[in-house]
Design a protein around this motif. Structure first.
Motif, PDB file in Angstrom:
ATOM      1  N   ASP A   1       3.700   6.946  11.332  1.00 25.34           N
ATOM      2  CA  ASP A   1       2.577   6.061  11.602  1.00 25.34           C
ATOM      3  C   ASP A   1       1.355   6.449  10.788  1.00 25.34           C
ATOM      4  O   ASP A   1       1.169   7.617  10.442  1.00 25.34           O
ATOM      5  N   VAL A   2       0.523   5.461  10.504  1.00 28.89           N
ATOM      6  CA  VAL A   2      -0.762   5.668   9.846  1.00 28.89           C
ATOM      7  C   VAL A   2      -1.800   4.836  10.607  1.00 28.89           C
ATOM      8  O   VAL A   2      -1.460   3.862  11.279  1.00 28.89           O
ATOM      9  N   TYR A   3      -3.056   5.250  10.520  1.00 26.18           N
ATOM     10  CA  TYR A   3      -4.141   4.451  11.078  1.00 26.18           C
ATOM     11  C   TYR A   3      -4.518   3.386  10.061  1.00 26.18           C
ATOM     12  O   TYR A   3      -4.684   3.685   8.881  1.00 26.18           O
TER      13      TYR A   3
ATOM     14  N   GLU B   1      -2.690  10.029   8.016  1.00 29.40           N
ATOM     15  CA  GLU B   1      -3.249   9.151   7.000  1.00 29.40           C
ATOM     16  C   GLU B   1      -4.006   7.996   7.643  1.00 29.40           C
ATOM     17  O   GLU B   1      -3.595   7.475   8.673  1.00 29.40           O
ATOM     18  N   SER B   2      -5.107   7.597   6.982  1.00 27.87           N
ATOM     19  CA  SER B   2      -5.920   6.473   7.450  1.00 27.87           C
ATOM     20  C   SER B   2      -6.167   5.514   6.294  1.00 27.87           C
ATOM     21  O   SER B   2      -6.329   5.943   5.149  1.00 27.87           O
ATOM     22  N   TYR B   3      -6.221   4.234   6.623  1.00 25.91           N
ATOM     23  CA  TYR B   3      -6.452   3.189   5.634  1.00 25.91           C
ATOM     24  C   TYR B   3      -7.457   2.183   6.179  1.00 25.91           C
ATOM     25  O   TYR B   3      -7.432   1.847   7.359  1.00 25.91           O
ATOM     26  N   LEU B   4      -8.325   1.726   5.307  1.00 26.97           N
ATOM     27  CA  LEU B   4      -9.262   0.646   5.602  1.00 26.97           C
ATOM     28  C   LEU B   4      -9.019  -0.423   4.558  1.00 26.97           C
ATOM     29  O   LEU B   4      -9.024  -0.135   3.352  1.00 26.97           O
ATOM     30  N   ILE B   5      -8.784  -1.656   5.004  1.00 26.64           N
ATOM     31  CA  ILE B   5      -8.589  -2.768   4.082  1.00 26.64           C
ATOM     32  C   ILE B   5      -9.686  -3.788   4.335  1.00 26.64           C
ATOM     33  O   ILE B   5      -9.770  -4.369   5.420  1.00 26.64           O
ATOM     34  N   GLN B   6     -10.536  -3.979   3.338  1.00 31.58           N
ATOM     35  CA  GLN B   6     -11.584  -4.983   3.399  1.00 31.58           C
ATOM     36  C   GLN B   6     -11.115  -6.193   2.593  1.00 31.58           C
ATOM     37  O   GLN B   6     -10.467  -6.037   1.561  1.00 31.58           O
ATOM     38  N   SER B   7     -11.454  -7.388   3.050  1.00 31.41           N
ATOM     39  CA  SER B   7     -11.082  -8.601   2.322  1.00 31.41           C
ATOM     40  C   SER B   7     -12.250  -9.571   2.307  1.00 31.41           C
ATOM     41  O   SER B   7     -13.074  -9.579   3.222  1.00 31.41           O
ATOM     42  N   TRP B   8     -12.299 -10.368   1.248  1.00 28.79           N
ATOM     43  CA  TRP B   8     -13.303 -11.419   1.155  1.00 28.79           C
ATOM     44  C   TRP B   8     -12.786 -12.500   0.211  1.00 28.79           C
ATOM     45  O   TRP B   8     -11.996 -12.231  -0.689  1.00 28.79           O
ATOM     46  N   PRO B   9     -13.204 -13.747   0.439  1.00 29.10           N
ATOM     47  CA  PRO B   9     -12.745 -14.831  -0.432  1.00 29.10           C
ATOM     48  C   PRO B   9     -13.412 -14.742  -1.803  1.00 29.10           C
ATOM     49  O   PRO B   9     -14.552 -14.277  -1.935  1.00 29.10           O
ATOM     50  N   VAL B  10     -12.674 -15.158  -2.829  1.00 31.88           N
ATOM     51  CA  VAL B  10     -13.195 -15.255  -4.194  1.00 31.88           C
ATOM     52  C   VAL B  10     -12.865 -16.640  -4.722  1.00 31.88           C
ATOM     53  O   VAL B  10     -11.918 -17.277  -4.268  1.00 31.88           O
ATOM     54  N   ALA B  11     -13.652 -17.086  -5.695  1.00 31.99           N
ATOM     55  CA  ALA B  11     -13.456 -18.430  -6.250  1.00 31.99           C
ATOM     56  C   ALA B  11     -12.100 -18.566  -6.934  1.00 31.99           C
ATOM     57  O   ALA B  11     -11.428 -19.583  -6.810  1.00 31.99           O
ATOM     58  N   ASP B  12     -11.692 -17.505  -7.654  1.00 31.94           N
ATOM     59  CA  ASP B  12     -10.441 -17.577  -8.401  1.00 31.94           C
ATOM     60  C   ASP B  12      -9.969 -16.157  -8.681  1.00 31.94           C
ATOM     61  O   ASP B  12     -10.776 -15.276  -8.982  1.00 31.94           O
ATOM     62  N   VAL B  13      -8.680 -15.920  -8.600  1.00 30.09           N
ATOM     63  CA  VAL B  13      -8.152 -14.576  -8.869  1.00 30.09           C
ATOM     64  C   VAL B  13      -7.848 -14.362 -10.345  1.00 30.09           C
ATOM     65  O   VAL B  13      -7.576 -13.240 -10.763  1.00 30.09           O
ATOM     66  N   VAL B  14      -7.917 -15.419 -11.147  1.00 29.37           N
ATOM     67  CA  VAL B  14      -7.624 -15.287 -12.571  1.00 29.37           C
ATOM     68  C   VAL B  14      -8.659 -14.352 -13.202  1.00 29.37           C
ATOM     69  O   VAL B  14      -9.858 -14.502 -13.009  1.00 29.37           O
TER      70      VAL B  14
ATOM     71  N   VAL C   1       0.873  -1.170   0.000  1.00 27.78           N
ATOM     72  CA  VAL C   1       0.000   0.000   0.000  1.00 27.78           C
ATOM     73  C   VAL C   1       0.909   1.218   0.000  1.00 27.78           C
ATOM     74  O   VAL C   1       1.791   1.357   0.846  1.00 27.78           O
ATOM     75  N   THR C   2       0.706   2.108  -0.961  1.00 26.15           N
ATOM     76  CA  THR C   2       1.554   3.287  -1.131  1.00 26.15           C
ATOM     77  C   THR C   2       1.033   4.423  -0.267  1.00 26.15           C
ATOM     78  O   THR C   2      -0.073   4.918  -0.486  1.00 26.15           O
ATOM     79  N   THR C   3       1.834   4.821   0.716  1.00 25.79           N
ATOM     80  CA  THR C   3       1.465   5.930   1.598  1.00 25.79           C
ATOM     81  C   THR C   3       2.036   7.231   1.058  1.00 25.79           C
ATOM     82  O   THR C   3       3.020   7.229   0.326  1.00 25.79           O
TER      83      THR C   3
END
Length: 176
Positions: A30-32, A109-122, A22-24
């Protein structure tokens, strides 16, 4: 995080192999950071200046936020469903407040990273969802593969700087 990943597509996040960066806007400080692992794609959070998505795989079932030269942050794993493919949505705010300043005393600076599974990244390329900050525009304007970050510890006058230079050149196949 890594030293020489190409962030020119999104201006915010890039990936290569098992590394995601992640490019700050700040150089050092420090960042949140907040992480939100989900079982399925969440709605895009509101109130953020830059938003980008990227895909990754977690073979180990772990995916942690780690500062560049420190231990992992005390945040939950983004690989909430164990080993497999994941989509990350990275949100940023405040990157224009102290661009490339060497030392700042407050967190801007603040960052939120959301993640979720996917069937395939292709076929799931990096995606710029929202672009409003000037720093992101600057990063996107740089030529691809020209986004190398060099910090004060990378000076060729230090042992760690010389080691990092050797590693960078080796990754490019330059063994001179």
């Amino acid at each position: 995080m890594a030293d020489d990943l190409d962030a020119s597509l999104t201006g915010l996040v890039s990936a290569d192999g098992g590394t995601i960066e992640v490019t700050t806007g700040i150089h050092t400080g420090d960042v949140y950071v907040t992480v939100e692992p989900y079982a399925q794609a969440p709605d895009t959070a509101q109130g953020w200046e830059e938003i980008a998505e990227i895909s990754c795989q977690s073979l180990s079932g772990e995916l942690f936020v780690t500062p560049f030269m420190d231990d992992p942050a005390d945040l939950p794993s983004l690989a909430s469903q164990g080993p497999g493919s994941y989509r990350l949505r990275v949100h940023a705010r405040g990157r224009d407040r102290a661009v490339d300043q060497t030392v700042i005393d407050e967190v801007v600076e603040s960052y939120l990273i959301q993640s979720w599974p996917v069937a395939d990244v292709v076929g799931q390329d990096a995606l710029l969802v929202k672009a409003t900050d000037a720093y992101g525009a600057q990063v996107r304007a740089q030529p691809a593969n020209d986004t190398i970050v060099i910090d004060h510890e990378d000076s060729l006058d230090t042992p760690s700087g010389r080691e990092r230079d050797i590693l960078r050149r080796a990754e490019r196949g330059d063994y001179s």
